[in-house]
Each structure stands twice: as C-alpha cells, then as structure tokens.
Write an enzyme that holds these catalytic residues in place. Structure first.
Site, PDB file in Angstrom:
ATOM      1  N   ASP A 198       0.878  -1.155   0.000  1.00 13.28           N
ATOM      2  CA  ASP A 198       0.000   0.000   0.000  1.00 13.28           C
ATOM      3  C   ASP A 198       0.931   1.225   0.000  1.00 13.28           C
ATOM      4  O   ASP A 198       2.113   1.103   0.347  1.00 13.28           O
ATOM      5  CB  ASP A 198      -0.871  -0.046   1.265  1.00 13.28           C
ATOM      6  CG  ASP A 198      -1.684   1.210   1.458  1.00 13.28           C
ATOM      7  OD1 ASP A 198      -2.308   1.670   0.480  1.00 13.28           O
ATOM      8  OD2 ASP A 198      -1.703   1.749   2.587  1.00 13.28           O
ATOM      9  N   LEU A 199       0.425   2.386  -0.395  1.00 19.01           N
ATOM     10  CA  LEU A 199       1.281   3.577  -0.465  1.00 19.01           C
ATOM     11  C   LEU A 199       1.142   4.462   0.779  1.00 19.01           C
ATOM     12  O   LEU A 199       2.068   4.582   1.582  1.00 19.01           O
ATOM     13  CB  LEU A 199       0.938   4.377  -1.730  1.00 19.01           C
ATOM     14  CG  LEU A 199       1.698   5.688  -1.933  1.00 19.01           C
ATOM     15  CD1 LEU A 199       3.180   5.452  -2.119  1.00 19.01           C
ATOM     16  CD2 LEU A 199       1.136   6.447  -3.150  1.00 19.01           C
ATOM     17  N   ASP A 200      -0.074   5.041   0.929  1.00 18.25           N
ATOM     18  CA  ASP A 200      -0.302   5.995   2.014  1.00 18.25           C
ATOM     19  C   ASP A 200      -0.251   5.284   3.363  1.00 18.25           C
ATOM     20  O   ASP A 200      -1.042   4.386   3.634  1.00 18.25           O
ATOM     21  CB  ASP A 200      -1.676   6.665   1.846  1.00 18.25           C
ATOM     22  CG  ASP A 200      -1.759   7.506   0.567  1.00 18.25           C
ATOM     23  OD1 ASP A 200      -0.818   8.257   0.306  1.00 18.25           O
ATOM     24  OD2 ASP A 200      -2.763   7.405  -0.156  1.00 18.25           O
ATOM     25  N   THR A 245       1.171  10.364   3.912  1.00 16.98           N
ATOM     26  CA  THR A 245       0.410  11.449   3.292  1.00 16.98           C
ATOM     27  C   THR A 245      -0.841  11.790   4.098  1.00 16.98           C
ATOM     28  O   THR A 245      -1.546  12.740   3.750  1.00 16.98           O
ATOM     29  CB  THR A 245      -0.027  11.044   1.875  1.00 16.98           C
ATOM     30  OG1 THR A 245      -0.504   9.713   1.954  1.00 16.98           O
ATOM     31  CG2 THR A 245       1.085  11.152   0.876  1.00 16.98           C
ATOM     32  N   LYS A 282      -8.670   6.800   6.591  1.00 17.16           N
ATOM     33  CA  LYS A 282      -7.461   6.099   6.141  1.00 17.16           C
ATOM     34  C   LYS A 282      -7.821   4.874   5.301  1.00 17.16           C
ATOM     35  O   LYS A 282      -8.624   4.036   5.729  1.00 17.16           O
ATOM     36  CB  LYS A 282      -6.598   5.710   7.339  1.00 17.16           C
ATOM     37  CG  LYS A 282      -5.919   6.922   7.951  1.00 17.16           C
ATOM     38  CD  LYS A 282      -4.907   6.571   9.010  1.00 17.16           C
ATOM     39  CE  LYS A 282      -4.253   7.848   9.536  1.00 17.16           C
ATOM     40  NZ  LYS A 282      -3.461   7.622  10.740  1.00 17.16           N
ATOM     41  N   GLY A 283      -7.243   4.782   4.126  1.00 16.73           N
ATOM     42  CA  GLY A 283      -7.491   3.644   3.245  1.00 16.73           C
ATOM     43  C   GLY A 283      -8.801   3.726   2.488  1.00 16.73           C
ATOM     44  O   GLY A 283      -9.111   2.866   1.674  1.00 16.73           O
ATOM     45  N   ARG A 309     -11.584   8.452  -2.236  1.00 15.89           N
ATOM     46  CA  ARG A 309     -11.869   9.889  -2.170  1.00 15.89           C
ATOM     47  C   ARG A 309     -13.371  10.165  -2.061  1.00 15.89           C
ATOM     48  O   ARG A 309     -13.808  10.969  -1.237  1.00 15.89           O
ATOM     49  CB  ARG A 309     -11.306  10.574  -3.427  1.00 15.89           C
ATOM     50  CG  ARG A 309     -11.218  12.075  -3.307  1.00 15.89           C
ATOM     51  CD  ARG A 309     -10.715  12.694  -4.592  1.00 15.89           C
ATOM     52  NE  ARG A 309      -9.470  12.087  -5.067  1.00 15.89           N
ATOM     53  CZ  ARG A 309      -8.956  12.275  -6.276  1.00 15.89           C
ATOM     54  NH1 ARG A 309      -9.566  13.073  -7.136  1.00 15.89           N
ATOM     55  NH2 ARG A 309      -7.829  11.671  -6.642  1.00 15.89           N
ATOM     56  N   SER A 319      -2.561   0.589  -4.341  1.00 22.02           N
ATOM     57  CA  SER A 319      -3.083   1.735  -3.588  1.00 22.02           C
ATOM     58  C   SER A 319      -4.414   2.225  -4.136  1.00 22.02           C
ATOM     59  O   SER A 319      -4.647   2.190  -5.339  1.00 22.02           O
ATOM     60  CB  SER A 319      -2.070   2.883  -3.661  1.00 22.02           C
ATOM     61  OG  SER A 319      -2.638   4.080  -3.185  1.00 22.02           O
ATOM     62  N   ALA A 320      -5.254   2.739  -3.229  1.00 22.90           N
ATOM     63  CA  ALA A 320      -6.539   3.319  -3.625  1.00 22.90           C
ATOM     64  C   ALA A 320      -6.346   4.698  -4.255  1.00 22.90           C
ATOM     65  O   ALA A 320      -7.252   5.231  -4.893  1.00 22.90           O
ATOM     66  CB  ALA A 320      -7.434   3.458  -2.394  1.00 22.90           C
ATOM     67  N   SER A 321      -5.165   5.273  -4.074  1.00 23.05           N
ATOM     68  CA  SER A 321      -4.977   6.664  -4.493  1.00 23.05           C
ATOM     69  C   SER A 321      -4.824   6.830  -5.996  1.00 23.05           C
ATOM     70  O   SER A 321      -4.007   6.176  -6.640  1.00 23.05           O
ATOM     71  CB  SER A 321      -3.747   7.263  -3.810  1.00 23.05           C
ATOM     72  OG  SER A 321      -3.505   8.553  -4.338  1.00 23.05           O
ATOM     73  N   ASN A 366      -3.630   9.409  -7.124  1.00 22.88           N
ATOM     74  CA  ASN A 366      -2.438  10.258  -7.237  1.00 22.88           C
ATOM     75  C   ASN A 366      -1.147   9.479  -7.012  1.00 22.88           C
ATOM     76  O   ASN A 366      -0.076  10.084  -6.873  1.00 22.88           O
ATOM     77  CB  ASN A 366      -2.525  11.389  -6.201  1.00 22.88           C
ATOM     78  CG  ASN A 366      -3.729  12.286  -6.427  1.00 22.88           C
ATOM     79  OD1 ASN A 366      -3.919  12.791  -7.529  1.00 22.88           O
ATOM     80  ND2 ASN A 366      -4.554  12.469  -5.412  1.00 22.88           N
ATOM     81  N   LYS A 410     -11.017  -1.159  -1.485  1.00 22.37           N
ATOM     82  CA  LYS A 410     -10.730  -2.044  -0.360  1.00 22.37           C
ATOM     83  C   LYS A 410     -11.884  -1.889   0.652  1.00 22.37           C
ATOM     84  O   LYS A 410     -12.359  -0.769   0.803  1.00 22.37           O
ATOM     85  CB  LYS A 410      -9.411  -1.642   0.324  1.00 22.37           C
ATOM     86  CG  LYS A 410      -8.198  -1.679  -0.608  1.00 22.37           C
ATOM     87  CD  LYS A 410      -6.985  -1.036   0.074  1.00 22.37           C
ATOM     88  CE  LYS A 410      -5.835  -0.859  -0.896  1.00 22.37           C
ATOM     89  NZ  LYS A 410      -4.676  -0.142  -0.360  1.00 22.37           N
ATOM     90  N   GLU A 413       0.055  -3.342   4.666  1.00 19.02           N
ATOM     91  CA  GLU A 413      -1.083  -2.434   4.794  1.00 19.02           C
ATOM     92  C   GLU A 413      -1.162  -1.772   6.160  1.00 19.02           C
ATOM     93  O   GLU A 413      -0.911  -2.408   7.167  1.00 19.02           O
ATOM     94  CB  GLU A 413      -2.385  -3.227   4.606  1.00 19.02           C
ATOM     95  CG  GLU A 413      -3.044  -3.057   3.273  1.00 19.02           C
ATOM     96  CD  GLU A 413      -3.602  -1.669   3.001  1.00 19.02           C
ATOM     97  OE1 GLU A 413      -3.708  -0.848   3.918  1.00 19.02           O
ATOM     98  OE2 GLU A 413      -3.927  -1.416   1.838  1.00 19.02           O
ATOM     99  N   ASP A 414      -1.564  -0.489   6.185  1.00 16.22           N
ATOM    100  CA  ASP A 414      -1.761   0.191   7.476  1.00 16.22           C
ATOM    101  C   ASP A 414      -3.239   0.329   7.827  1.00 16.22           C
ATOM    102  O   ASP A 414      -3.564   0.770   8.920  1.00 16.22           O
ATOM    103  CB  ASP A 414      -1.121   1.590   7.448  1.00 16.22           C
ATOM    104  CG  ASP A 414      -1.856   2.529   6.516  1.00 16.22           C
ATOM    105  OD1 ASP A 414      -2.182   2.113   5.388  1.00 16.22           O
ATOM    106  OD2 ASP A 414      -2.127   3.674   6.914  1.00 16.22           O
TER     107      ASP A 414
HETATM  108  C1  BG6 Z   1      -5.701   5.996   0.265  1.00 20.41           C
HETATM  109  C2  BG6 Z   1      -5.666   6.924   1.458  1.00 20.41           C
HETATM  110  O1  BG6 Z   1      -4.443   5.425   0.073  1.00 20.41           O
HETATM  111  O2  BG6 Z   1      -6.064   6.710  -0.910  1.00 20.41           O
HETATM  112  C3  BG6 Z   1      -7.007   7.636   1.598  1.00 20.41           C
HETATM  113  O3  BG6 Z   1      -5.383   6.186   2.633  1.00 20.41           O
HETATM  114  C4  BG6 Z   1      -7.357   8.340   0.293  1.00 20.41           C
HETATM  115  O4  BG6 Z   1      -6.933   8.556   2.663  1.00 20.41           O
HETATM  116  C5  BG6 Z   1      -7.344   7.339  -0.858  1.00 20.41           C
HETATM  117  O5  BG6 Z   1      -8.653   8.930   0.391  1.00 20.41           O
HETATM  118  C6  BG6 Z   1      -7.640   7.986  -2.206  1.00 20.41           C
HETATM  119  O6  BG6 Z   1      -6.616   8.883  -2.494  1.00 20.41           O
HETATM  120  P1  BG6 Z   1      -6.653   9.975  -3.647  1.00 20.41           P
HETATM  121  O7  BG6 Z   1      -5.229  10.469  -3.700  1.00 20.41           O
HETATM  122  O8  BG6 Z   1      -7.067   9.280  -4.903  1.00 20.41           O
HETATM  123  O9  BG6 Z   1      -7.646  11.019  -3.240  1.00 20.41           O
HETATM  124 MG    MG Z   2      -2.754   3.113   3.631  1.00 21.03          MG
END
Ligand code: BG6
Ligand code: MG
Length: 213
Positions: free
Chosen positions: A10-12, A18, A46-47, A50, A115-117, A119, A146, A170-171
C-alpha cells in the site's frame, strides 16, 4: 509464511505518510463549508476512497449535497491536497521503506504497489521510487475499493504470481481485509490491536527483514 514470491505495498501510511496532507485538505474543505473536522474523525478516512471520504466528511458536518456538488467538492479537496503533494521530496519516504522494497528485489521477490490513491504515480515520482515497483496498481485501475481484493488481485496478476505466494503490506483495516479476501498473507503496519486480522504486525518497514516473510 514461506514461499513468498511477491510483496505488494500500500502507499499511504506504508511507503509515505500522506495522511497529514489528506487531513489538512479535508479540514480546509470542512471549514469552507462552515464546520470543523478533527484529526480523530480523520482516522476513519485512512485507506478509504476519495468519494467515500467526502461522504464521511459531509456526514460529520450534517450536510447534504447533490452528486454534481460532490464532484466539485472532491475536485477542490484534491486540488488543495495536490498543492502539498507537489512540494514532497524523497526525504518523506518512511524509514526503512526504500531499503526493504530494494531488499525484496535483490532477493528475487517481485514488488508491486496496490493503492486506492489516484495520485499514486505523482507521489512515487516525487519520491523518486517509481523504478522500485514491477507493477503499479492504483485508484485509476480499479473499480472496487478495499476491502474488496481487486487492487491486490490485479497486482498479483500483473506480476504473474498466484495470490497464495503474495504478501500485502497495509496500514488500514480495510486493506488487511482486502488482502485476506484475496487469499494473500497480510503484514500490518501499525497497532496490533487495530490490525489483529493480519498475519504479523510491525510498526514500520524499518522493522521488516526478509526472514520475517
Ligand atoms: C488511500 C488513502 O491510500 O487513498 C485515503 O489512505 C485516500 O486517505 C485514498 O482517500 C484515495 O486517495 P486519492 O489520492 O485518490 O484522493
Ligand atoms: Mg494506507
């Protein structure tokens, strides 16, 4: 946990912290709507994706918005978040993260990001660690958040490794659940009382060594 052939990270909260930037941006959004959002409330995000995070924030303020307004608010939060992400440097990589991912690679273990992000790529570029991952599966490549295992199963597939030979770092509780739902091992990063479903919990990747796999 033997026969591990792939590590999926996982990233964040695992590679980089972040959460503070997410919190500052969500709080700024909440404040712009006339209410406050505490660091404790932020724990629930967390996790979480968005879109779902926005719903939790709006609920905390007792506010209802149309889908179009929600799109605009999520975009505003992301713009504020990205202002901070764009200032990030490699110094923000969490202790031991780069070293542990590299030691996996040196030992012939495949590595992926899960990662869910949306970004993720920008953050990895800012940290200058894109090259440390054989596959990158982020929020742009999945349709189910997730605790659905989709992100990790896609990671395993991209690496051509069966889920039973994969371990996920994973956190977030939802992330540990996602790993288990995908038939993978899970190593929690954080508090063992919170991440009790994981096969092993460590406080950070600086505590990880290959013999713990
Ligand atoms: C997860 C974070 O990795 O990504 C969440 O833990 C975040 O806090 C999610 O909402 C989505 O991220 P992003 O960067 O696409 O808004
Ligand atoms: Mg995380």
């Amino acid at each position: 946990m033997n026969n591990i052939k792939a590590c999926i990270f996982d990233l964040d909260g695992v590679i980089v912290d972040t959460a503070i930037y997410h919190y500052k941006a969500w709080r700024r959004l909440a404040n712009s709507l006339g209410f406050d959002f505490t660091e404790q409330q932020n724990e629930q995000l967390k996790g979480v994706s968005r879109v779902r995070s926005l719903e939790i924030v709006l609920q905390a303020g007792g506010i209802t918005k149309t889908d179009a307004e929600k799109d605009q608010l999520a975009a505003q939060k992301n713009a504020w978040y990205m202002e901070m992400v764009n200032q990030m440097t490699p110094a923000e990589i969490l202790p031991g993260a780069r070293e542990f991912v590299q030691s996996c690679r040196d030992a012939g273990i495949k590595t992926a990001l899960g990662s869910a992000s949306k970004n993720s790529m920008t953050i990895l570029e800012k940290l200058q660690i894109v090259h440390l991952f054989d596959a990158i599966i982020d929020g742009n490549k999945v349709t189910k958040a997730k605790p659905d295992p989709e992100v990790f199963l896609k990671g395993a597939e991209a690496l051509s490794i069966e889920p039973k030979y994969c371990v996920v770092f994973e956190d977030a509780i939802a992330g540990v659940e996602a790993a288990k739902a995908g038939g993978m091992k899970a190593i929690g990063i954080g508090d063992p009382k919170v991440l009790y479903e994981a096969d092993l919990v460590v406080s950070g990747l600086n505590e990880m060594t290959l013999d713990k796999l």
